[in-house]
Design a protein around this motif. Sequence first.
Motif: not given
Length: 342
Positions: A86-92
């Motif tokens: 999970a990419e911070p500030q991008k993925d959910e």
Amino acid sequence: MKIENLIRENIRDLAPYSSARDEFSGSEGVFLDANENPYGELNRYPDPYQRELKNKIAELKKVDTENLFLGNGSDEVIDIIYRIFAEPQKDEVLIFPPTYGMYEVMANINNVGINKIDLNKNWQIPKWQEIEKQLDTQKLKIIFICSPNNPTGNIMSESRIKTILDSFDGIVVIDEAYIDFADTKSWIHSIHQYKRLIVMQTFSKFWGMAGVRVGMAFAHKEIIHYMNKVKSPYNISILNQREVLKTLNSSIQYEKQLNTLLSEREHLQSELQSIPFVKKVYHSDANFLFIEVENANKIYHSLVKQNIIVRNRHSVVENCLRISIGTPKENRQLIVALKKMK
Ligand SMILES: Cc1ncc(COP(=O)(O)O)c(C=O)c1O
């Protein structure tokens, strides 16, 4: 989607720390490679890949060691899953409340967006078609399913999980911390069919080793490879590895213990049902009962005064308490205390 394409770019490209014990893993020799103190009983670093313990667990669970990862409790495994996918500030991610709180806490720590779709009134996960209608599944990287679910105690429908596994293109985590108390089978053996499935289990519940902190993840070997890449080099101490091995090799009668817990669960359920202010005792596939009462705060505090601690879940589900199954004596104490209340 291929696993490789789901991995965060920095993790895919990561050159992991190479420990002294990565470079030489034999047990005999003059060890002058890891700046250890040559004196003492616990002076050596542990095996970073816990080979002896993994061989034992793999045998027990009928899996290959390449499909097995061990964490410092399953809580570490949850964190590592976030950090890999999970990419911070991008993925959910998606969770189904009410459920285990750490999925959300770890999302917040890792600065990852969290979507919540409530379980239905039977505490079941919704159909995939309903999930798709409610959110942008393009941004979704991970779905967490807790089965049996904490705090509601029930197993999640096999067919609902199957449709998620068949339809969702990201990572599906099935947290089976309480699976040994259920009479349904584990999802462990589906990891070959579903390459993006991660199944978590733990030594904290059925095995009675919450103090030891060892959790398990079962997944496709490519996922395990990334987990090993991201973990800290010596995440399971020698003491922890030794304790689990000792338990697995011991003659402790786990089946007997399990039968006692299961019959106590049944007994506690019927006792609780006979108490007037207990409005509902939910079916449980775990080592706890989830109950609805008239006034959870009042009952909780009154039990605390008598030195009996249950989990007040009123802030999560109105007037609900979660009660772990204790020894027959502890359960009797609880019932006596409750029956005395007005
Ligand atoms: C559903 C669930 N998953 C994971 C955990 C944490 O397990 P561990 O002790 O292995 O970190 C718990 C602890 O209560 C839990 O309820």
